[in-house]
Scaffold this motif. Sequence first.
Motif, PDB file in Angstrom:
ATOM      1  N   GLY A  38       1.065  -1.204  -0.159  1.00  0.00           N
ATOM      2  CA  GLY A  38      -0.011  -0.020   0.016  1.00  0.00           C
ATOM      3  C   GLY A  38       1.080   1.292   0.021  1.00  0.00           C
ATOM      4  N   ALA A  39       2.347   1.118  -0.698  1.00  0.00           N
ATOM      5  CA  ALA A  39       3.047   2.237  -0.432  1.00  0.00           C
ATOM      6  C   ALA A  39       2.425   3.001  -1.804  1.00  0.00           C
ATOM      7  N   HIS A  40       3.080   4.062  -1.867  1.00  0.00           N
ATOM      8  CA  HIS A  40       2.808   5.245  -3.251  1.00  0.00           C
ATOM      9  C   HIS A  40       3.306   4.468  -4.262  1.00  0.00           C
ATOM     10  N   ILE A  41       4.241   3.763  -4.412  1.00  0.00           N
ATOM     11  CA  ILE A  41       4.708   3.022  -5.561  1.00  0.00           C
ATOM     12  C   ILE A  41       3.740   1.863  -6.084  1.00  0.00           C
ATOM     13  N   HIS A  42       2.975   1.476  -5.119  1.00  0.00           N
ATOM     14  CA  HIS A  42       1.651   0.589  -5.693  1.00  0.00           C
ATOM     15  C   HIS A  42       0.445   1.382  -5.789  1.00  0.00           C
ATOM     16  N   THR A  43      -0.119   2.181  -4.928  1.00  0.00           N
ATOM     17  CA  THR A  43      -1.331   2.879  -5.123  1.00  0.00           C
ATOM     18  C   THR A  43      -1.381   3.765  -6.081  1.00  0.00           C
ATOM     19  N   CYS A  45     -12.835  -5.385  -3.075  1.00  0.00           N
ATOM     20  CA  CYS A  45     -11.674  -5.928  -2.413  1.00  0.00           C
ATOM     21  C   CYS A  45     -11.707  -5.343  -0.760  1.00  0.00           C
ATOM     22  N   GLY A  46     -12.592  -4.395  -0.562  1.00  0.00           N
ATOM     23  CA  GLY A  46     -12.827  -3.625   0.589  1.00  0.00           C
ATOM     24  C   GLY A  46     -11.361  -2.702   0.920  1.00  0.00           C
ATOM     25  N   PRO A  47     -11.731  -1.862   1.858  1.00  0.00           N
ATOM     26  CA  PRO A  47     -10.513  -0.898   2.558  1.00  0.00           C
ATOM     27  C   PRO A  47      -9.713  -1.592   3.316  1.00  0.00           C
ATOM     28  N   GLN A  48      -8.479  -1.198   3.361  1.00  0.00           N
ATOM     29  CA  GLN A  48      -7.516  -1.841   4.062  1.00  0.00           C
ATOM     30  C   GLN A  48      -6.477  -0.915   4.467  1.00  0.00           C
ATOM     31  N   TRP A  49      -5.900  -0.851   5.698  1.00  0.00           N
ATOM     32  CA  TRP A  49      -4.904   0.231   5.899  1.00  0.00           C
ATOM     33  C   TRP A  49      -3.540  -0.321   5.668  1.00  0.00           C
ATOM     34  N   PRO A  50      -2.908   0.625   4.892  1.00  0.00           N
ATOM     35  CA  PRO A  50      -1.504   0.239   4.493  1.00  0.00           C
ATOM     36  C   PRO A  50      -0.736  -0.422   5.475  1.00  0.00           C
ATOM     37  N   ASN A  51      -0.016  -1.401   4.837  1.00  0.00           N
ATOM     38  CA  ASN A  51       1.132  -2.141   5.892  1.00  0.00           C
ATOM     39  C   ASN A  51       2.336  -0.955   5.617  1.00  0.00           C
ATOM     40  N   ASP A  52       2.384  -0.202   4.722  1.00  0.00           N
ATOM     41  CA  ASP A  52       3.712   0.696   4.415  1.00  0.00           C
ATOM     42  C   ASP A  52       3.546   1.751   5.348  1.00  0.00           C
ATOM     43  N   ILE A  53       4.457   2.007   6.393  1.00  0.00           N
ATOM     44  CA  ILE A  53       4.056   2.949   7.450  1.00  0.00           C
ATOM     45  C   ILE A  53       4.087   4.371   7.091  1.00  0.00           C
ATOM     46  N   PRO A  54       4.984   4.878   6.186  1.00  0.00           N
ATOM     47  CA  PRO A  54       4.731   6.257   5.810  1.00  0.00           C
ATOM     48  C   PRO A  54       3.148   6.513   5.031  1.00  0.00           C
ATOM     49  N   ALA A  55       2.774   5.482   4.352  1.00  0.00           N
ATOM     50  CA  ALA A  55       1.495   5.682   3.520  1.00  0.00           C
ATOM     51  C   ALA A  55       0.546   5.869   4.900  1.00  0.00           C
ATOM     52  N   ARG A  56       0.526   4.867   5.737  1.00  0.00           N
ATOM     53  CA  ARG A  56      -0.464   4.609   6.794  1.00  0.00           C
ATOM     54  C   ARG A  56      -0.251   6.033   7.653  1.00  0.00           C
ATOM     55  N   ALA A  77      -9.461   7.887   5.742  1.00  0.00           N
ATOM     56  CA  ALA A  77      -9.604   6.562   6.005  1.00  0.00           C
ATOM     57  C   ALA A  77      -9.190   5.786   4.917  1.00  0.00           C
ATOM     58  N   PRO A  78      -8.498   4.836   4.731  1.00  0.00           N
ATOM     59  CA  PRO A  78      -8.091   3.977   3.768  1.00  0.00           C
ATOM     60  C   PRO A  78      -9.242   3.638   2.948  1.00  0.00           C
ATOM     61  N   CYS A  79      -8.673   3.639   1.432  1.00  0.00           N
ATOM     62  CA  CYS A  79      -9.949   3.237   0.477  1.00  0.00           C
ATOM     63  C   CYS A  79      -9.413   1.808   0.189  1.00  0.00           C
ATOM     64  N   GLN A  80     -10.073   1.376  -0.833  1.00  0.00           N
ATOM     65  CA  GLN A  80      -9.946  -0.035  -1.408  1.00  0.00           C
ATOM     66  C   GLN A  80      -8.661  -0.077  -2.296  1.00  0.00           C
ATOM     67  N   ILE A  81      -8.335   1.275  -2.734  1.00  0.00           N
ATOM     68  CA  ILE A  81      -6.920   1.312  -3.447  1.00  0.00           C
ATOM     69  C   ILE A  81      -5.839   0.665  -2.487  1.00  0.00           C
ATOM     70  N   HIS A  82      -5.953   0.860  -1.297  1.00  0.00           N
ATOM     71  CA  HIS A  82      -5.027   0.508  -0.365  1.00  0.00           C
ATOM     72  C   HIS A  82      -4.727  -0.879  -0.016  1.00  0.00           C
ATOM     73  N   ASN A  83      -6.041  -1.718  -0.350  1.00  0.00           N
ATOM     74  CA  ASN A  83      -6.079  -3.082  -0.285  1.00  0.00           C
ATOM     75  C   ASN A  83      -4.832  -3.570  -0.855  1.00  0.00           C
ATOM     76  N   ASN A  84      -4.111  -4.606  -0.201  1.00  0.00           N
ATOM     77  CA  ASN A  84      -2.989  -5.339  -0.638  1.00  0.00           C
ATOM     78  C   ASN A  84      -3.259  -6.126  -1.924  1.00  0.00           C
ATOM     79  N   CYS A  85      -4.554  -6.244  -2.231  1.00  0.00           N
ATOM     80  CA  CYS A  85      -4.854  -6.909  -3.610  1.00  0.00           C
ATOM     81  C   CYS A  85      -5.621  -6.147  -4.502  1.00  0.00           C
ATOM     82  N   SER A  86      -5.202  -4.787  -4.110  1.00  0.00           N
ATOM     83  CA  SER A  86      -6.042  -4.038  -5.473  1.00  0.00           C
ATOM     84  C   SER A  86      -5.585  -4.236  -6.720  1.00  0.00           C
TER      85      SER A  86
END
Length: 331
Positions: A83-88, A107-118, A127-136
């Motif tokens: 869920g870092a910016h390089i992904h989202t 896929c549902g919203p998910q807090w990023p595991n990437d600490i800076p993004a979180r 709040a996190p969006c679905q794009i932050h989901n690790n499966c987006s």
Amino acid sequence: MNAPVDLVDVWRGDILESRHQGHAVICGADGEILEAWGDPQATIYPRSSCKMIQALPLVESGAADAHGLGVEQLALSCASHQGAHIHTDRVQVWLDSLGLADGDFRCGPQWPNDIPARNEIIRAHAAPCQIHNNCSGKHAGFLTLNRHLGGDADYELVDHPVQQACKAAFEEVTGETSPGYGIDGCSAPNFATSVHGLARAMSFFATAHDREDARSKAAVRLRDAMATFPALVAGETRACTELMRAMEGRVSIKTGAEGVFVAIIPEKRLGVALKIADGATRASESAIAAILVKLGVLDPAHPAARARMEPQIRNWRGTLCGHIAPTQALL
């Protein structure tokens, strides 16, 4: 049915504190078992380890090319990202190119595991969006395939053409009729197979360059995308990214929840699958690193290999308390 075997030990001081058991299979070019631990026929959910299989219909259908997807998007379609910016940022551009929005994901919203993004989301009182989901990335692939197939909006349902295409590909490359499915964390169906079936599928990917059919060509593109962009497949601090970097693009690997790991080794025409019985990630990472070292594709002296195969256990003060190590059965 064979019982799971001891694969990974956890030591505190000089005493064995915990032990992880599991199953693992190394498959050759024809899908035959070359080496196995535990029960090759144990039924498992591959979870996210099979994302490259779920992405096969995206490529072989022509949907990827029709929508101009590049290598980075193919890597993201196989990703369990941080869920870092390089992904989202890349997934957002992909979504925009389809004329779709975050609400089109399933896929549902998910807090990023990437600490800076979180932290960025927290500081913004958002709040996190679905794009932050690790499966987006995988779901962007589903949406692309769905656009190509002309399906309705609920592409995550098991009877939807997107998921039926994924099931057909899954059963064909595993060489097994799936005994059933469960709903994954991202809401897509996850079809069960045996450990051998999953390893057989990885050997299909490993030998795909030997063939000229559409599915094999798709498999080559997906496995190579993973190896070319390991940071997109997972992210910084993650085993998939660090170990693929250590192997310099020669091997594609992918983790899955509940202690699953797979490897695709084209140069040796081998596929690997493993499942830790208690679902521990610390054990699956140690076991896959040990198998990759055993097969001669991962340097045991590389810092990434040492950090995953035999990680140190330190307390909050940094004191060395113990270590994790693969059992002699793996070594």
